[in-house]
Design a protein around this motif. Sequence first.
Motif, PDB file in Angstrom:
ATOM      1  N   ALA A 183    -120.056  -0.115  13.933  1.00  0.00           N
ATOM      2  CA  ALA A 183    -119.584  -1.482  13.631  1.00  0.00           C
ATOM      3  C   ALA A 183    -120.733  -2.428  13.302  1.00  0.00           C
ATOM      4  O   ALA A 183    -120.594  -3.315  12.470  1.00  0.00           O
ATOM      5  CB  ALA A 183    -118.764  -2.028  14.802  1.00  0.00           C
ATOM      6  N   GLN A 184    -121.873  -2.222  13.962  1.00  0.00           N
ATOM      7  CA  GLN A 184    -123.012  -3.124  13.748  1.00  0.00           C
ATOM      8  C   GLN A 184    -124.068  -2.496  12.833  1.00  0.00           C
ATOM      9  O   GLN A 184    -125.168  -3.033  12.718  1.00  0.00           O
ATOM     10  CB  GLN A 184    -123.649  -3.473  15.104  1.00  0.00           C
ATOM     11  CG  GLN A 184    -122.669  -4.143  16.058  1.00  0.00           C
ATOM     12  CD  GLN A 184    -123.279  -4.514  17.384  1.00  0.00           C
ATOM     13  OE1 GLN A 184    -124.479  -4.419  17.596  1.00  0.00           O
ATOM     14  NE2 GLN A 184    -122.433  -4.950  18.321  1.00  0.00           N
ATOM     15  N   ASP A 196    -119.633   4.826  16.476  1.00  0.00           N
ATOM     16  CA  ASP A 196    -119.290   3.411  16.389  1.00  0.00           C
ATOM     17  C   ASP A 196    -120.424   2.720  15.633  1.00  0.00           C
ATOM     18  O   ASP A 196    -121.457   2.369  16.201  1.00  0.00           O
ATOM     19  CB  ASP A 196    -119.090   2.798  17.776  1.00  0.00           C
ATOM     20  CG  ASP A 196    -118.660   1.321  17.701  1.00  0.00           C
ATOM     21  OD1 ASP A 196    -118.841   0.712  16.629  1.00  0.00           O
ATOM     22  OD2 ASP A 196    -118.164   0.803  18.716  1.00  0.00           O
ATOM     23  N   SER A 224    -117.093  -2.118  10.940  1.00  0.00           N
ATOM     24  CA  SER A 224    -116.350  -3.376  11.035  1.00  0.00           C
ATOM     25  C   SER A 224    -116.844  -4.352   9.985  1.00  0.00           C
ATOM     26  O   SER A 224    -118.045  -4.426   9.713  1.00  0.00           O
ATOM     27  CB  SER A 224    -116.557  -3.984  12.424  1.00  0.00           C
ATOM     28  OG  SER A 224    -116.147  -5.338  12.439  1.00  0.00           O
ATOM     29  N   LYS A 281    -120.653  -9.431  11.076  1.00  0.00           N
ATOM     30  CA  LYS A 281    -121.325  -8.139  10.906  1.00  0.00           C
ATOM     31  C   LYS A 281    -122.162  -8.180   9.620  1.00  0.00           C
ATOM     32  O   LYS A 281    -122.058  -9.120   8.837  1.00  0.00           O
ATOM     33  CB  LYS A 281    -120.282  -7.011  10.864  1.00  0.00           C
ATOM     34  CG  LYS A 281    -119.428  -6.942  12.138  1.00  0.00           C
ATOM     35  CD  LYS A 281    -120.217  -6.505  13.370  1.00  0.00           C
ATOM     36  CE  LYS A 281    -119.555  -6.886  14.671  1.00  0.00           C
ATOM     37  NZ  LYS A 281    -118.485  -6.022  15.136  1.00  0.00           N
ATOM     38  N   GLY A 339    -112.496  -3.109  12.774  1.00  0.00           N
ATOM     39  CA  GLY A 339    -113.410  -2.112  13.323  1.00  0.00           C
ATOM     40  C   GLY A 339    -112.781  -1.433  14.533  1.00  0.00           C
ATOM     41  O   GLY A 339    -112.916  -0.215  14.727  1.00  0.00           O
ATOM     42  N   THR A 340    -112.092  -2.228  15.325  1.00  0.00           N
ATOM     43  CA  THR A 340    -111.398  -1.683  16.496  1.00  0.00           C
ATOM     44  C   THR A 340    -110.382  -0.636  16.052  1.00  0.00           C
ATOM     45  O   THR A 340    -110.310   0.464  16.620  1.00  0.00           O
ATOM     46  CB  THR A 340    -110.674  -2.827  17.240  1.00  0.00           C
ATOM     47  OG1 THR A 340    -111.635  -3.816  17.596  1.00  0.00           O
ATOM     48  CG2 THR A 340    -109.960  -2.319  18.482  1.00  0.00           C
TER      49      THR A 340
END
Length: 412
Positions: free
Chosen positions: A178-179, A176, A200, A205, A79-80
């Motif tokens: 990611a979540q 973002d 991510s 997650k 994800g980063t």
Amino acid sequence: MAAAFPANLEPPLPVSNSDNNVPLIDVPGQNEPLLDDLVEAAARVIRSGQFILGPELDRFESQMAESLGVAHALGVSSGTDALLLGLHALGVGPGDEVLCPSFTFFATAGCIARTGARPVFTDVCPVCFNIDLDSARARLTERTKAIVPVHLFGQSADMDGVIGLAQECGAVVLEDGAQAIGAKYKGRACGTIGDFGAFSFFPTKNLGGFGDSGLLVTNDDELAAVAKRMRVHGMEPKYHHVDIGGNFRMDALQAALLAVKAPHQDAYNAARRENAAYYHEKLGGLPGVEIANPAHCRCAAQQAAALSEAGTKIVLPVAYDHNEHIWNQYTIRVLGEGRRDALREALGAAGIGSEVYYPIPVHRQECFAGLDPEPLPVAERLAAEVLSLPIFPELTRAQQDRVVTAIATFLA
Ligand SMILES: *Cc1c(COP(=O)(O)O)cnc(C)c1O
């Protein structure tokens, strides 16, 4: 114990539902029913000998593009790296400023700084925990190049507001998500509204992989082509380097395993939603516990006055009507000096896992001290008050009842 672990990694809490504990998450419990299919997929890849890019990744990418309703989905290494690759592809770099909320996982801001741009931290909403657009607007300058909203804990940020602000100042938008894979904003999938969206597959997650990996999505053909090239060192054709990319690829093995889990994503999210509804009903019925009032969105002072007048001790999270929340975390606020840590301790003593996401807002991190950031009162308050409770799909009603009982005992 927990302090020794990075903020988004779980300490080795009990992870088995067979003992007498309530873990914060049960990763093996989710994968066990799929074991035969997972092993078969792994064997297929191992036999193929094709571990980098190739048909397994192509297939997984098409599957994700279709489920998200987006033109392009690129499997990446984390994800980063999805965030970093997105920023690089958007041309963010030295001299630029990029707005992001301070109440988020570090990677959001870390990636901005790694491009050479300056992260400009905004405060957040005390109801949904997402970017406060008034705070963002106050920080616009002629150097503002991008906005990175975060859909924290599985609920969308105010994307009409973010896109409107970006259009006003000519900035690009990287979500973002990611979540928030599978979460929706006014019917549209989070991550597909801005120029890019980053996801991510970190094991905790909502769609948890088997190691590190992520996804970068866009509806823009040109941006997709740039990102695809930069995923392999900016190379096109072979050994001709158009720009300085890197190695941001997802493994074929990872793609094959995730392809087995992806069809279950909606069911996982539905189970989390039901668990959240059950907490709302049971915890919401306890004296001193209130569900956050959406009318207080971005109105911290008004909310504080109402909570104090009602003698509220715990605030439950709320999903806005226009959002489809996927509850990556069920994050309550425990009001009163030291009370959050006391509750965390009481839950631990009762064998119940919980975690603080996040104890230090990003603008207060040591590595950003040189930016001399302004105070961000809501982010700082949340860091002292938030506590995430078990919400994973396999959680049972009996386990939730134990959480509710422990909280009721704490409040009594
Ligand atoms: C997990 C997470 C990331 C980073 O994802 P990784 O796959 O762990 O690199 C970025 N932003 C947010 C908000 C996250 O929760």
